[in-house]
Design an enzyme around this catalytic site. Structure first.
Site, PDB file in Angstrom:
ATOM      1  N   ASP A   1      55.697 -40.231  -4.563  1.00  0.00           N
ATOM      2  CA  ASP A   1      56.502 -39.823  -3.413  1.00  0.00           C
ATOM      3  C   ASP A   1      57.476 -38.825  -4.007  1.00  0.00           C
ATOM      4  O   ASP A   1      58.440 -39.210  -4.677  1.00  0.00           O
ATOM      5  CB  ASP A   1      57.255 -41.009  -2.807  1.00  0.00           C
ATOM      6  CG  ASP A   1      58.027 -40.580  -1.570  1.00  0.00           C
ATOM      7  OD1 ASP A   1      58.648 -39.506  -1.606  1.00  0.00           O
ATOM      8  OD2 ASP A   1      58.000 -41.300  -0.565  1.00  0.00           O
ATOM      9  N   HIS A   2      57.221 -37.527  -3.789  1.00  0.00           N
ATOM     10  CA  HIS A   2      57.982 -36.543  -4.577  1.00  0.00           C
ATOM     11  C   HIS A   2      59.479 -36.554  -4.252  1.00  0.00           C
ATOM     12  O   HIS A   2      60.282 -36.080  -5.035  1.00  0.00           O
ATOM     13  CB  HIS A   2      57.368 -35.149  -4.467  1.00  0.00           C
ATOM     14  CG  HIS A   2      57.679 -34.426  -3.191  1.00  0.00           C
ATOM     15  ND1 HIS A   2      57.008 -34.666  -2.031  1.00  0.00           N
ATOM     16  CD2 HIS A   2      58.603 -33.489  -2.899  1.00  0.00           C
ATOM     17  CE1 HIS A   2      57.506 -33.896  -1.080  1.00  0.00           C
ATOM     18  NE2 HIS A   2      58.469 -33.168  -1.573  1.00  0.00           N
TER      19      HIS A   2
ATOM     20  N   GLU B   1      62.848 -29.357   8.761  1.00  0.00           N
ATOM     21  CA  GLU B   1      62.161 -28.218   8.136  1.00  0.00           C
ATOM     22  C   GLU B   1      62.093 -27.079   9.136  1.00  0.00           C
ATOM     23  O   GLU B   1      61.856 -27.321  10.327  1.00  0.00           O
ATOM     24  CB  GLU B   1      60.736 -28.605   7.763  1.00  0.00           C
ATOM     25  CG  GLU B   1      60.662 -29.700   6.736  1.00  0.00           C
ATOM     26  CD  GLU B   1      59.223 -29.953   6.318  1.00  0.00           C
ATOM     27  OE1 GLU B   1      58.731 -29.219   5.466  1.00  0.00           O
ATOM     28  OE2 GLU B   1      58.605 -30.866   6.889  1.00  0.00           O
TER      29      GLU B   1
ATOM     30  N   ASP C   1      53.483 -38.422   7.886  1.00  0.00           N
ATOM     31  CA  ASP C   1      53.754 -37.409   6.863  1.00  0.00           C
ATOM     32  C   ASP C   1      55.125 -37.580   6.212  1.00  0.00           C
ATOM     33  O   ASP C   1      55.277 -37.374   5.004  1.00  0.00           O
ATOM     34  CB  ASP C   1      53.657 -36.014   7.508  1.00  0.00           C
ATOM     35  CG  ASP C   1      53.678 -34.897   6.481  1.00  0.00           C
ATOM     36  OD1 ASP C   1      52.993 -35.049   5.457  1.00  0.00           O
ATOM     37  OD2 ASP C   1      54.381 -33.885   6.693  1.00  0.00           O
TER      38      ASP C   1
ATOM     39  N   HIS D   1      58.811 -40.617   2.627  1.00  0.00           N
ATOM     40  CA  HIS D   1      60.091 -40.045   2.186  1.00  0.00           C
ATOM     41  C   HIS D   1      61.305 -40.678   2.891  1.00  0.00           C
ATOM     42  O   HIS D   1      62.276 -41.064   2.244  1.00  0.00           O
ATOM     43  CB  HIS D   1      60.116 -38.538   2.439  1.00  0.00           C
ATOM     44  CG  HIS D   1      58.928 -37.810   1.894  1.00  0.00           C
ATOM     45  ND1 HIS D   1      58.308 -38.174   0.726  1.00  0.00           N
ATOM     46  CD2 HIS D   1      58.236 -36.734   2.353  1.00  0.00           C
ATOM     47  CE1 HIS D   1      57.301 -37.347   0.486  1.00  0.00           C
ATOM     48  NE2 HIS D   1      57.234 -36.469   1.467  1.00  0.00           N
TER      49      HIS D   1
HETATM   50  P1  NDP Z   1      44.023 -28.643  -0.375  1.00  0.00           P
HETATM   51  O1  NDP Z   1      43.505 -28.665   1.016  1.00  0.00           O
HETATM   52  O2  NDP Z   1      44.515 -27.339  -0.906  1.00  0.00           O
HETATM   53  O3  NDP Z   1      42.886 -29.267  -1.271  1.00  0.00           O
HETATM   54  C1  NDP Z   1      42.950 -29.348  -2.694  1.00  0.00           C
HETATM   55  C2  NDP Z   1      41.584 -29.025  -3.245  1.00  0.00           C
HETATM   56  O4  NDP Z   1      40.689 -30.053  -2.865  1.00  0.00           O
HETATM   57  C3  NDP Z   1      41.010 -27.736  -2.698  1.00  0.00           C
HETATM   58  O5  NDP Z   1      41.392 -26.627  -3.471  1.00  0.00           O
HETATM   59  C4  NDP Z   1      39.540 -27.995  -2.782  1.00  0.00           C
HETATM   60  O6  NDP Z   1      39.109 -27.662  -4.084  1.00  0.00           O
HETATM   61  C5  NDP Z   1      39.401 -29.487  -2.622  1.00  0.00           C
HETATM   62  N1  NDP Z   1      38.982 -29.758  -1.246  1.00  0.00           N
HETATM   63  C6  NDP Z   1      39.597 -29.395  -0.110  1.00  0.00           C
HETATM   64  N2  NDP Z   1      38.921 -29.835   0.958  1.00  0.00           N
HETATM   65  C7  NDP Z   1      37.856 -30.512   0.494  1.00  0.00           C
HETATM   66  C8  NDP Z   1      36.793 -31.205   1.100  1.00  0.00           C
HETATM   67  N3  NDP Z   1      36.694 -31.312   2.428  1.00  0.00           N
HETATM   68  N4  NDP Z   1      35.873 -31.800   0.317  1.00  0.00           N
HETATM   69  C9  NDP Z   1      35.972 -31.713  -1.005  1.00  0.00           C
HETATM   70  N5  NDP Z   1      36.962 -31.038  -1.643  1.00  0.00           N
HETATM   71  C10 NDP Z   1      37.893 -30.459  -0.908  1.00  0.00           C
HETATM   72  O7  NDP Z   1      45.121 -29.778  -0.484  1.00  0.00           O
HETATM   73  P2  NDP Z   1      46.586 -29.705  -1.064  1.00  0.00           P
HETATM   74  O8  NDP Z   1      46.563 -29.070  -2.399  1.00  0.00           O
HETATM   75  O9  NDP Z   1      47.490 -29.192  -0.019  1.00  0.00           O
HETATM   76  O10 NDP Z   1      46.926 -31.258  -1.200  1.00  0.00           O
HETATM   77  C11 NDP Z   1      46.304 -32.089  -2.145  1.00  0.00           C
HETATM   78  C12 NDP Z   1      46.822 -33.500  -1.989  1.00  0.00           C
HETATM   79  O11 NDP Z   1      48.216 -33.498  -2.161  1.00  0.00           O
HETATM   80  C13 NDP Z   1      46.579 -34.072  -0.592  1.00  0.00           C
HETATM   81  O12 NDP Z   1      46.370 -35.445  -0.696  1.00  0.00           O
HETATM   82  C14 NDP Z   1      47.877 -33.815   0.121  1.00  0.00           C
HETATM   83  O13 NDP Z   1      48.107 -34.738   1.148  1.00  0.00           O
HETATM   84  C15 NDP Z   1      48.876 -34.015  -1.012  1.00  0.00           C
HETATM   85  N6  NDP Z   1      50.118 -33.292  -0.794  1.00  0.00           N
HETATM   86  C16 NDP Z   1      50.126 -31.946  -0.623  1.00  0.00           C
HETATM   87  C17 NDP Z   1      51.320 -31.276  -0.416  1.00  0.00           C
HETATM   88  C18 NDP Z   1      51.367 -29.799  -0.266  1.00  0.00           C
HETATM   89  O14 NDP Z   1      52.482 -29.274  -0.102  1.00  0.00           O
HETATM   90  N7  NDP Z   1      50.256 -29.086  -0.319  1.00  0.00           N
HETATM   91  C19 NDP Z   1      52.616 -32.012  -0.363  1.00  0.00           C
HETATM   92  C20 NDP Z   1      52.478 -33.419  -0.595  1.00  0.00           C
HETATM   93  C21 NDP Z   1      51.270 -34.029  -0.801  1.00  0.00           C
HETATM   94  P3  NDP Z   1      37.598 -27.295  -4.355  1.00  0.00           P
HETATM   95  O15 NDP Z   1      37.021 -26.754  -3.085  1.00  0.00           O
HETATM   96  O16 NDP Z   1      37.685 -26.300  -5.452  1.00  0.00           O
HETATM   97  O17 NDP Z   1      37.014 -28.582  -4.765  1.00  0.00           O
HETATM   98  C1  BG6 Z   2      55.389 -33.346   2.077  1.00  0.00           C
HETATM   99  C2  BG6 Z   2      54.868 -33.223   3.466  1.00  0.00           C
HETATM  100  O1  BG6 Z   2      55.201 -34.646   1.595  1.00  0.00           O
HETATM  101  O2  BG6 Z   2      56.777 -33.052   2.089  1.00  0.00           O
HETATM  102  C3  BG6 Z   2      55.125 -31.835   4.035  1.00  0.00           C
HETATM  103  O3  BG6 Z   2      53.464 -33.453   3.448  1.00  0.00           O
HETATM  104  C4  BG6 Z   2      56.599 -31.502   3.931  1.00  0.00           C
HETATM  105  O4  BG6 Z   2      54.706 -31.737   5.371  1.00  0.00           O
HETATM  106  C5  BG6 Z   2      57.081 -31.739   2.527  1.00  0.00           C
HETATM  107  O5  BG6 Z   2      56.750 -30.138   4.270  1.00  0.00           O
HETATM  108  C6  BG6 Z   2      58.585 -31.573   2.442  1.00  0.00           C
HETATM  109  O6  BG6 Z   2      58.952 -31.615   1.103  1.00  0.00           O
HETATM  110  P1  BG6 Z   2      60.266 -30.882   0.605  1.00  0.00           P
HETATM  111  O7  BG6 Z   2      60.340 -31.214  -0.827  1.00  0.00           O
HETATM  112  O8  BG6 Z   2      60.052 -29.411   0.873  1.00  0.00           O
HETATM  113  O9  BG6 Z   2      61.374 -31.424   1.428  1.00  0.00           O
END
Ligand code: NDP
Ligand code: BG6
Length: 513
Positions: free
Chosen positions: A200-201, A239, A258, A263
């Protein structure tokens, strides 16, 4: 006569302790989903910032895993871009030389066989003694598959000691109580509890950690930290950004899953918990779990009044037009996903009985601000009644989580001059001004703690299950009244007017604006 003990213990001053470098042991870090948004925006920059602060192990390597076909050079160049202009070109180049990429499907054994070979080769070069950190940064639907294959391929069983093989799981951990339990069962088949780091960042944010220091390193707050002196508590995570490119995930989640399930409830626990016996992972997490058992979310008959849900329509933020949620890329044109929620809840224990906690979070609000406001009770009676027309303002303590990190206390003071006039003034602690640095990135701290094996800032399964238990009835209610229960608010506003009415009906108002 027995010789006197020769154990010498060095007593550090507080400043020396802060300056002590914590040096993790050499390790290999494997990031699944390395081509993704989180990895590029947060994870690689966090690792690089640890390098710049000399907090990475003497030697380490990172393997990015993903389906996308990329050469090491192309992968490294993507990461280089993500680092921007932080550090010098040489420092960036040095960091990037620790990175390699492995492309493969997450559900195929062949991917893990190739990963095993890569790990073995790099372990030799970097002298990591088989210490591996597996970081799940893919869409959550893939977590079980990846963990299962890490187990069956033998990669989860460290070649040296189990203790130095760790699993980091990104949020969300499940999408309701039953899926969170299922995911845990799947993970626990392969990893022991002390190897699992559920992220949980918010817990890695410096100002969030500071809540505990503030409460338990200062004697003056504890005596007034209860229902006798505190009128109510507000937690706001606002946000200005919209859903951006994450509609695929957000459409299924909504703000309750979310932001509230993780959080906001974590912040609530830090404000409300009892003092732990020590600053030790289990002691702190035990107290947080105890708070969760006392949290009383609105009961079924109060859901309509005490839970306000909204979705942003078109509007304007900082003079720029913002589209309606339903017009964002990837969002269903008739979506009922909530992008805003406000709720009133209580904590039914001796400390907090009868004190309302108001929680609020939303996207496309006027600005990005996360704040906890603790409003104290008014003075029992004012001796200035005959002189001052208005009621005296109550004291308010604000924990400013972000931005402009700090803590402030609103007080009443005499206005200069011969007349008796009172004004509200603020005593302010500004993090950057006081320490001369901007707070470090949450993910850097969390990565460091994973490498050091410190679970204090990570969610424990019992806590997560409590949070889903609280949220499940709300999510069910949301499903039942999805259309009628959803209010619209223009982007750039503070949510639907009903969110203001939630406090106004008890003579209160939101303090974060
Ligand atoms: P992405 O949608 O960017 O996915 C990450 C990688 O997973 C992609 O680059 C892709 O890599 C692979 N991927 C995406 N969709 C699929 C699919 N349907 N099947 C298989 N592989 C897939 O996600 P995020 O980086 O945004 O998030 C990753 C995790 O972190 C999630 O659980 C998200 O909830 C969590 N998270 C994200 C935050 C953010 O700000 N982005 C904040 C907090 C949590 P490839 O195609 O190369 O395999
Ligand atoms: C993530 C949520 O966990 O926290 C996002 O998935 C949200 O929707 C983000 O924007 C907010 O984080 P921060 O650090 O920017 O407050």
């Amino acid at each position: 006569m027995a010789a006197a003990s020769t154990v010498v213990s060095k007593v550090f001053t507080k400043d020396e302790l802060c300056a002590l470098e914590r040096a993790p042991a050499p390790c290999g870090i494997v990031i699944f989903g390395a081509s993704g948004d989180l990895a590029h925006r947060k994870l690689f920059p966090a690792l690089f910032s640890l390098v710049l602060d000399h907090l990475m192990p003497k030697d380490f390597y990172v393997i990015g895993v993903g389906r996308t076909s990329l050469t090491d050079v192309a992968f490294q160049s993507g990461v280089r871009q993500a680092l921007g202009t932080v550090g010098t070109a040489e420092e960036r180049a040095e960091f990037i030389s620790h990175l390699t990429y492995l492309s493969g499907e997450y559900h195929l054994e062949a991917t893990y066989a190739a990963l095993g070979k890569r790990l073995a080769g790099l372990d030799e070069v970097h002298q990591t003694h088989g210490c591996h950190i597996f970081y799940l940064a893919t869409p959550p639907a893939l977590y079980e598959v990846i963990v299962g294959l890490l187990g069956s391929s033998g990669l989860a069983a460290a070649r040296s000691s189990r203790a130095c093989t760790r699993l980091v799981v990104e949020k969300p951990f499940g999408h309701d109580l039953s899926s969170a339990r299922d995911l845990n069962v799947a993970i626990r088949r392969v990893f022991q509890e002390d190897q699992i780091y559920r992220i949980d960042h918010y817990l890695g944010k410096e100002t969030v950690q500071n809540i505990l220091m503030f409460r338990f390193a200062n004697a003056i707050y504890e005596p007034v930290w209860n229902e006798k002196y505190i009128d109510h508590v507000q937690i706001t995570a606002a946000e200005s950004d919209g859903v951006e490119h994450r509609a695929g995930y957000y459409e299924q989640a909504g703000v309750l899953r979310d932001m509230f399930q993780n959080h906001l409830l974590q912040l609530l626990c830090l404000v409300a918990m009892e003092p732990p016996a020590s600053f030790d992972a289990d002691a702190v997490r035990n107290e947080k779990s105890k708070v969760m058992t006392a949290v009383s979310f609105p009961s079924a008959d109060r859901l309509g009044q005490d839970v306000i849900r909204g979705q942003y329509g078109a509007g304007e933020i900082e003079r720029e037009a913002a589209p309606a949620y339903r017009n964002e890329p990837g969002v269903h044109p008739n979506s009922f996903t909530e992008t805003f929620a406000a709720l009133r809840m209580e904590i039914d224990n001796w400390r907090w009985h009868g004190v309302p906690f108001y929680l609020r979070s939303g996207k496309r609000l006027p600005k990005r601000v996360t704040e906890i406001a603790v409003q104290f009770r008014r003075v029992p009676t004012s001796i200035f009644k005959s002189l001052v027309v208005e009621e005296l303002s109550p004291n308010v303590l604000h924990f400013r989580i972000q931005p402009n990190e700090g803590i402030s206390l609103r007080l009443e003071a005499k206005h200069p001059g011969p007349k008796v006039c009172l004004s509200s003034v603020t005593m302010h602690f500004d993090y950057t001004e006081a320490f001369g640095v901007t707070p470090p990135e949450a993910y850097a701290r969390l990565f460091l703690d994973v490498m050091l094996g410190d679970q204090t800032l990570f969610a424990r399964q019992d806590w997560l299950e409590h949070s889903w238990k609280l949220l499940d009835p709300l999510l069910q209610y949301e499903k039942d009244v999805q259309e009628t229960g959803l209010r619209s608010y223009p982007a750039g506003s503070w949510g639907p007017p009903e969110a203001d009415a939630l406090l106004a009906r008890e003579g209160r108002q939101w303090l974060t604006r």
